[in-house]
Design a protein around this motif. Structure first.
Motif, PDB file in Angstrom:
ATOM      1  N   PHE A  10       0.832  -1.201   0.000  1.00 51.93           N
ATOM      2  CA  PHE A  10       0.000   0.000   0.000  1.00 51.93           C
ATOM      3  C   PHE A  10       0.870   1.255   0.000  1.00 51.93           C
ATOM      4  O   PHE A  10       0.673   2.165  -0.808  1.00 51.93           O
ATOM      5  CB  PHE A  10      -0.918  -0.006   1.231  1.00 51.93           C
ATOM      6  N   TYR A  11       1.870   1.292   0.894  1.00 52.06           N
ATOM      7  CA  TYR A  11       2.707   2.479   0.986  1.00 52.06           C
ATOM      8  C   TYR A  11       3.609   2.649  -0.239  1.00 52.06           C
ATOM      9  O   TYR A  11       3.829   3.772  -0.698  1.00 52.06           O
ATOM     10  CB  TYR A  11       3.528   2.463   2.277  1.00 52.06           C
ATOM     11  N   VAL A  12       4.089   1.557  -0.792  1.00 55.05           N
ATOM     12  CA  VAL A  12       4.890   1.657  -2.022  1.00 55.05           C
ATOM     13  C   VAL A  12       4.036   2.245  -3.135  1.00 55.05           C
ATOM     14  O   VAL A  12       4.488   3.124  -3.875  1.00 55.05           O
ATOM     15  CB  VAL A  12       5.472   0.283  -2.432  1.00 55.05           C
ATOM     16  N   ARG A  13       2.797   1.797  -3.251  1.00 53.33           N
ATOM     17  CA  ARG A  13       1.903   2.357  -4.283  1.00 53.33           C
ATOM     18  C   ARG A  13       1.696   3.854  -4.088  1.00 53.33           C
ATOM     19  O   ARG A  13       1.634   4.613  -5.052  1.00 53.33           O
ATOM     20  CB  ARG A  13       0.549   1.651  -4.268  1.00 53.33           C
ATOM     21  N   GLN A  14       1.542   4.287  -2.840  1.00 54.08           N
ATOM     22  CA  GLN A  14       1.329   5.710  -2.583  1.00 54.08           C
ATOM     23  C   GLN A  14       2.538   6.532  -3.015  1.00 54.08           C
ATOM     24  O   GLN A  14       2.386   7.614  -3.578  1.00 54.08           O
ATOM     25  CB  GLN A  14       1.050   5.951  -1.094  1.00 54.08           C
ATOM     26  N   VAL A  15       3.726   6.005  -2.764  1.00 57.25           N
ATOM     27  CA  VAL A  15       4.948   6.742  -3.098  1.00 57.25           C
ATOM     28  C   VAL A  15       5.179   6.769  -4.606  1.00 57.25           C
ATOM     29  O   VAL A  15       5.422   7.830  -5.177  1.00 57.25           O
ATOM     30  CB  VAL A  15       6.176   6.137  -2.368  1.00 57.25           C
ATOM     31  N   VAL A  16       5.095   5.612  -5.267  1.00 55.64           N
ATOM     32  CA  VAL A  16       5.442   5.577  -6.692  1.00 55.64           C
ATOM     33  C   VAL A  16       4.357   6.171  -7.586  1.00 55.64           C
ATOM     34  O   VAL A  16       4.625   6.493  -8.742  1.00 55.64           O
ATOM     35  CB  VAL A  16       5.813   4.154  -7.181  1.00 55.64           C
ATOM     36  N   SER A  17       3.159   6.354  -7.055  1.00 53.51           N
ATOM     37  CA  SER A  17       2.102   6.951  -7.882  1.00 53.51           C
ATOM     38  C   SER A  17       1.975   8.455  -7.653  1.00 53.51           C
ATOM     39  O   SER A  17       1.064   9.087  -8.172  1.00 53.51           O
ATOM     40  CB  SER A  17       0.766   6.268  -7.607  1.00 53.51           C
ATOM     41  N   SER A  18       2.877   9.022  -6.867  1.00 55.31           N
ATOM     42  CA  SER A  18       2.852  10.454  -6.565  1.00 55.31           C
ATOM     43  C   SER A  18       4.196  11.084  -6.905  1.00 55.31           C
ATOM     44  O   SER A  18       5.207  10.400  -6.983  1.00 55.31           O
ATOM     45  CB  SER A  18       2.563  10.679  -5.082  1.00 55.31           C
ATOM     46  N   VAL A  19       4.186  12.396  -7.060  1.00 51.85           N
ATOM     47  CA  VAL A  19       5.409  13.147  -7.347  1.00 51.85           C
ATOM     48  C   VAL A  19       5.358  14.439  -6.543  1.00 51.85           C
ATOM     49  O   VAL A  19       4.317  15.084  -6.458  1.00 51.85           O
ATOM     50  CB  VAL A  19       5.520  13.481  -8.850  1.00 51.85           C
ATOM     51  N   ASN A  20       6.480  14.811  -5.967  1.00 54.70           N
ATOM     52  CA  ASN A  20       6.589  16.095  -5.271  1.00 54.70           C
ATOM     53  C   ASN A  20       7.223  17.138  -6.182  1.00 54.70           C
ATOM     54  O   ASN A  20       8.024  16.805  -7.050  1.00 54.70           O
ATOM     55  CB  ASN A  20       7.463  15.963  -4.018  1.00 54.70           C
ATOM     56  N   ASN A  36       2.866  20.762  -2.931  1.00 53.00           N
ATOM     57  CA  ASN A  36       4.109  20.206  -3.451  1.00 53.00           C
ATOM     58  C   ASN A  36       4.535  18.948  -2.702  1.00 53.00           C
ATOM     59  O   ASN A  36       5.502  18.306  -3.070  1.00 53.00           O
ATOM     60  CB  ASN A  36       5.224  21.255  -3.409  1.00 53.00           C
ATOM     61  N   TYR A  37       3.801  18.567  -1.665  1.00 52.00           N
ATOM     62  CA  TYR A  37       4.107  17.363  -0.884  1.00 52.00           C
ATOM     63  C   TYR A  37       3.083  16.263  -1.169  1.00 52.00           C
ATOM     64  O   TYR A  37       2.448  15.726  -0.256  1.00 52.00           O
ATOM     65  CB  TYR A  37       4.090  17.685   0.610  1.00 52.00           C
ATOM     66  N   GLN A  38       2.912  15.896  -2.415  1.00 48.82           N
ATOM     67  CA  GLN A  38       1.915  14.884  -2.768  1.00 48.82           C
ATOM     68  C   GLN A  38       2.260  13.503  -2.208  1.00 48.82           C
ATOM     69  O   GLN A  38       1.375  12.758  -1.793  1.00 48.82           O
ATOM     70  CB  GLN A  38       1.742  14.805  -4.285  1.00 48.82           C
ATOM     71  N   ILE A  39       3.534  13.143  -2.195  1.00 48.53           N
ATOM     72  CA  ILE A  39       3.926  11.830  -1.686  1.00 48.53           C
ATOM     73  C   ILE A  39       3.556  11.711  -0.205  1.00 48.53           C
ATOM     74  O   ILE A  39       2.909  10.747   0.216  1.00 48.53           O
ATOM     75  CB  ILE A  39       5.433  11.576  -1.908  1.00 48.53           C
ATOM     76  N   GLU A  40       3.950  12.700   0.589  1.00 52.47           N
ATOM     77  CA  GLU A  40       3.642  12.675   2.016  1.00 52.47           C
ATOM     78  C   GLU A  40       2.136  12.685   2.259  1.00 52.47           C
ATOM     79  O   GLU A  40       1.640  11.991   3.147  1.00 52.47           O
ATOM     80  CB  GLU A  40       4.308  13.861   2.729  1.00 52.47           C
ATOM     81  N   HIS A  41       1.419  13.451   1.465  1.00 53.36           N
ATOM     82  CA  HIS A  41      -0.036  13.511   1.602  1.00 53.36           C
ATOM     83  C   HIS A  41      -0.671  12.139   1.369  1.00 53.36           C
ATOM     84  O   HIS A  41      -1.598  11.748   2.069  1.00 53.36           O
ATOM     85  CB  HIS A  41      -0.612  14.537   0.626  1.00 53.36           C
ATOM     86  N   HIS A  42      -0.163  11.399   0.406  1.00 51.81           N
ATOM     87  CA  HIS A  42      -0.738  10.082   0.107  1.00 51.81           C
ATOM     88  C   HIS A  42      -0.322   9.026   1.124  1.00 51.81           C
ATOM     89  O   HIS A  42      -1.074   8.092   1.382  1.00 51.81           O
ATOM     90  CB  HIS A  42      -0.346   9.649  -1.302  1.00 51.81           C
TER      91      HIS A  42
END
Length: 122
Positions: A10-20, A36-42
Motif C-alpha cells: 500500500f505504501y509503495v503504491r502511494q509513493v510511486v504513484s505520486s510526485v513532489n 508540493n508534498y503529494q507523496i507525504e499527503h498520500h
C-alpha cells in the motif's frame, strides 16, 4: 487489483504513484499551497500540511533505503510530462502488481468509510 491498507505494498503504491515539486522552505511551500508534498499527503493523509517539511526527509530516507523511487521534480517538468501523456507522445508507467506479496492483496476490496482520508478495511 487492490491491496490492504497499511501494508508495505500500500505504501509503495502511494509513493510511486505520486510526485513532489520543489519543497522544503516556507516561501516555496507557501507559494505551492503545500500541494508540493503529494507523496507525504498520500502516505499520511491525516498529517497536517505544516508537518510535511519534517516528514519529507524521513520518508525520502526510508524510500532510498528500500530502493523505492521518490520523485521530486520541477512543476514545469511535470506539466510537460503530463501534456506528453495527454497528447500521446508518451504513456504512463504500468505498475507491476504481480511483484506484490499475496499477503498484501485485499480479497474483498477496500472501502472508504471515514471522511478524513483514512481507509478502512472490511
Amino acid at each position: 487489483d487492490e491491496v490492504k491498507p497499511k501494508t508495505g505494498s500500500f505504501y509503495v503504491r502511494q509513493v510511486v504513484s505520486s510526485v513532489n515539486y520543489a519543497a522544503g522552505t516556507d516561501p516555496i511551500d507557501f507559494s505551492h499551497g503545500w500541494l508540493n508534498y503529494q507523496i507525504e499527503h498520500h502516505v499520511w493523509p491525516d498529517l497536517s500540511m505544516l508537518q510535511y517539511q519534517r516528514g519529507a526527509p524521513q520518508l525520502k530516507a526510508i524510500c532510498e533505503k528500500h530502493g523505492v523511487p521518490y520523485i521530486q521534480e520541477n512543476v514545469f517538468e511535470r506539466l510537460r510530462k503530463t501534456i506528453d501523456i495527454m497528447v500521446g507522445r508518451s504513456s504512463m508507467m504500468v505498475f507491476p502488481t504481480h511483484l506484490e506479496p499475496k499477503k498484501d492483496k485485499a480479497s474483498r476490496g477496500v472501502t472508504w468509510k471515514r471522511t478524513n482520508g483514512a481507509i478502512d478495511e472490511d
